[in-house]
Write a protein that holds these residues in place. Structure first.
Motif, mmCIF file in Angstrom:
data_model
loop_
_atom_site.group_PDB
_atom_site.id
_atom_site.type_symbol
_atom_site.label_atom_id
_atom_site.label_comp_id
_atom_site.label_asym_id
_atom_site.label_seq_id
_atom_site.Cartn_x
_atom_site.Cartn_y
_atom_site.Cartn_z
ATOM 1 N N ARG A 80 -3.043 -6.513 11.299
ATOM 2 C CA ARG A 80 -1.927 -5.865 11.987
ATOM 3 C C ARG A 80 -1.245 -4.793 11.151
ATOM 4 O O ARG A 80 -0.793 -3.767 11.674
ATOM 5 N N ASP A 81 -1.189 -4.993 9.828
ATOM 6 C CA ASP A 81 -0.367 -4.121 8.993
ATOM 7 C C ASP A 81 -1.148 -3.140 8.133
ATOM 8 O O ASP A 81 -0.619 -2.076 7.791
ATOM 9 N N LEU A 82 -2.363 -3.474 7.729
ATOM 10 C CA LEU A 82 -3.109 -2.575 6.853
ATOM 11 C C LEU A 82 -3.632 -1.387 7.645
ATOM 12 O O LEU A 82 -4.255 -1.554 8.694
ATOM 13 N N VAL A 83 -3.391 -0.180 7.143
ATOM 14 C CA VAL A 83 -3.769 1.043 7.843
ATOM 15 C C VAL A 83 -4.881 1.778 7.111
ATOM 16 O O VAL A 83 -5.875 2.189 7.713
ATOM 17 N N ARG A 84 -4.716 1.949 5.815
ATOM 18 C CA ARG A 84 -5.708 2.706 5.051
ATOM 19 C C ARG A 84 -7.005 1.923 4.903
ATOM 20 O O ARG A 84 -6.990 0.705 4.724
ATOM 21 N N GLY A 85 -8.107 2.643 4.960
ATOM 22 C CA GLY A 85 -9.423 2.006 4.887
ATOM 23 C C GLY A 85 -9.652 1.268 3.587
ATOM 24 O O GLY A 85 -10.246 0.184 3.571
ATOM 25 N N ARG A 86 -9.185 1.815 2.479
ATOM 26 C CA ARG A 86 -9.424 1.150 1.196
ATOM 27 C C ARG A 86 -8.631 -0.146 1.096
ATOM 28 O O ARG A 86 -9.075 -1.098 0.432
ATOM 29 N N ASP A 87 -7.449 -0.214 1.744
ATOM 30 C CA ASP A 87 -6.689 -1.465 1.752
ATOM 31 C C ASP A 87 -7.419 -2.537 2.553
ATOM 32 O O ASP A 87 -7.469 -3.707 2.151
ATOM 33 N N VAL A 88 -7.975 -2.121 3.697
ATOM 34 C CA VAL A 88 -8.743 -3.070 4.515
ATOM 35 C C VAL A 88 -9.959 -3.571 3.739
ATOM 36 O O VAL A 88 -10.268 -4.770 3.725
ATOM 37 N N ALA A 89 -10.672 -2.637 3.085
ATOM 38 C CA ALA A 89 -11.854 -3.017 2.314
ATOM 39 C C ALA A 89 -11.480 -3.949 1.167
ATOM 40 O O ALA A 89 -12.192 -4.920 0.871
ATOM 41 N N ALA A 90 -10.343 -3.683 0.518
ATOM 42 C CA ALA A 90 -9.910 -4.541 -0.585
ATOM 43 C C ALA A 90 -9.584 -5.940 -0.089
ATOM 44 O O ALA A 90 -9.949 -6.943 -0.732
ATOM 45 N N THR A 141 -3.494 -6.158 18.100
ATOM 46 C CA THR A 141 -2.033 -6.117 18.215
ATOM 47 C C THR A 141 -1.480 -4.787 17.717
ATOM 48 O O THR A 141 -0.594 -4.193 18.331
ATOM 49 N N ARG A 142 -2.034 -4.293 16.588
ATOM 50 C CA ARG A 142 -1.565 -3.018 16.063
ATOM 51 C C ARG A 142 -1.898 -1.881 17.009
ATOM 52 O O ARG A 142 -1.090 -0.975 17.225
ATOM 53 N N ALA A 143 -3.101 -1.921 17.613
ATOM 54 C CA ALA A 143 -3.476 -0.865 18.557
ATOM 55 C C ALA A 143 -2.541 -0.858 19.763
ATOM 56 O O ALA A 143 -2.116 0.214 20.229
#
Length: 393
Positions: A80-90, A141-143
């Motif tokens: 729901r909260d992570l936006v940047r791709g590198r944060d999601v990958a991490a 939910t974020r979408a």
């Protein structure tokens, strides 16, 4: 309240799992299980500010105790909260590391823990159920939230467009009707001033021309208020003409007229201009007497402008309905308010019958009440009329 309920639910579900009711039994004594479940519940409650403590509790709990409820909740918040791709990958990489460490721990231990964590099929199923599904739910939910916000922004922009179009229509009407008529008055007054041989008539024509030119200047200022910034392009747009100015407001000459162009407009009248307003009425033959009470002092600009407009509107009505009546203008400086009173006596001759829109006093009352003041208007027993305003200052 929502986060309190979330924390309580996380505490109960974690304790349920630790006791082996929905997962591998922890093997810990009851006080230790209560402490671990309480830590998970507290971290879930703290998600109202940050969900990272919940993620930390989830990682440690899953590796050591195969505790999956905190990991499920943390994955939902991540989606729901992570936006940047590198944060999601991490985050997903961290989850893979957690499951790898949990599998090693399961292989090291015996019993149910080994079956659930070390078996590849079970480990994959748990990863999809505890991380994949809640993470996808968080993304959905974020979408939905972003779509709702976008719809709200578009609705606001459409409303702004409608208001801008209405302002453009009002500006065009004011320019085409009012400015044209006042311009004709000024032109005819100037012609009369030049052609007449009567000195008194020439002075009257000059006065009419001066008042008309001031009215045109005030109208220009009002039209300037109708200027706004185009929401789509960010360019300043003249709503009277619909043409973009491209922000050229630094005094550069206008290509159409050759005259300097600037955003600044003449300052609105204040109480310092009250005597000039009264002199204009006196020049038209109205006997106006000013009375000041109390110690004169500076007041807020909005209060001064409103008080000026009260006197202006009252004198306009005197011109229309009692042009030959004595008029008294009283200004009272109170400690907490500024009071303005315009009282005219009964006219000697019938009213001139000049046209009026009928909304002057209505708009004046709204202007005064916006500042927390009051406006009284009433016919007097002697045939006169009273306009009195009290404005907090």
């Amino acid at each position: 309240m929502r986060f309190v309920l979330l924390g309580a639910a996380m505490f109960g579900l974690s304790l349920f799992v630790l006791q082996g009711q929905a997962g591998a039994p922890s093997g810990l004594p009851l006080p230790a299980e209560l402490a671990v479940a309480a830590a998970a519940g507290l971290a879930a409650w703290w998600t109202r500010r940050s969900w990272w403590p919940l993620a930390a509790v989830a990682a440690v709990g899953h590796v050591l105790l195969l505790l999956w409820p905190p990991l499920l909740a943390a994955s939902y918040h991540a989606g729901r909260d992570l936006v940047r791709g590198r944060d999601v990958a991490a985050y997903l990489g961290g989850c893979a590391a957690v499951f790898g460490a949990s599998a090693l721990m399961g292989a090291w231990r015996d019993g149910v823990r080994e079956v659930l964590a070390a078996t590849p099929g079970n480990a994959l199923f748990m990863a999809l159920a505890v991380v994949g599904l809640p993470f996808a739910l968080g993304l959905w939910t974020r979408a939905r939230r972003e779509l709702r916000r976008r719809a709200e922004r578009e609705q606001i922009m459409r409303a702004e467009q409608v208001r801008a179009q209405e302002r453009a229509r009002i500006a065009r009407e004011m320019h085409d009707v009012v400015a044209h008529r006042v311009s004709l008055i000024v032109l005819h007054a100037g012609a009369l001033e030049v052609r007449t041989g009567d000195e008194e008539a020439a002075r009257t024509a000059a006065l009419i021309g001066g008042i008309g030119r001031e009215a045109l200047a005030n109208l220009r200022d009002v039209l300037g208020v109708l200027r706004a910034t185009d929401w789509a392009t960010g360019r300043a747009t003249d709503w009277a003409t619909g043409r973009a100015t491209d922000g050229a407001t630094d005094g550069a000459p206008d290509r159409a007229t050759g005259r300097p162009r600037a955003e600044e407009v003449a300052p609105p009248p204040t109480f310092a201009d009250l005597d000039r307003l009264l002199d204009q009425s006196r020049a038209l033959g109205v006997e106006v007497v000013r009375h000041d009470e109390g110690e004169a002092r500076e007041v807020e600009p909005a209060v001064a402008r409103t008080a000026y407009r009260v006197v202006q509107e009252a004198l306009t009505n005197v011109h229309r309905h009692a042009a030959d009546a004595r008029t008294d203008v009283r200004v009272r400086y109170r400690p907490e308010a500024l009071e303005v009173e315009v009282r005219n006596r009964a006219p000697v001759s019938p009213p001139a019958g000049l046209p009026g829109a009928g909304w002057g006093l209505v708009g004046l009352r709204e202007r005064v009440e916006l500042l927390g003041g009051t406006l009284r208007t009433s016919a007097q027993d002697d045939g006169g009329f009273l306009v009195a305003a009290r404005i907090p200052a």
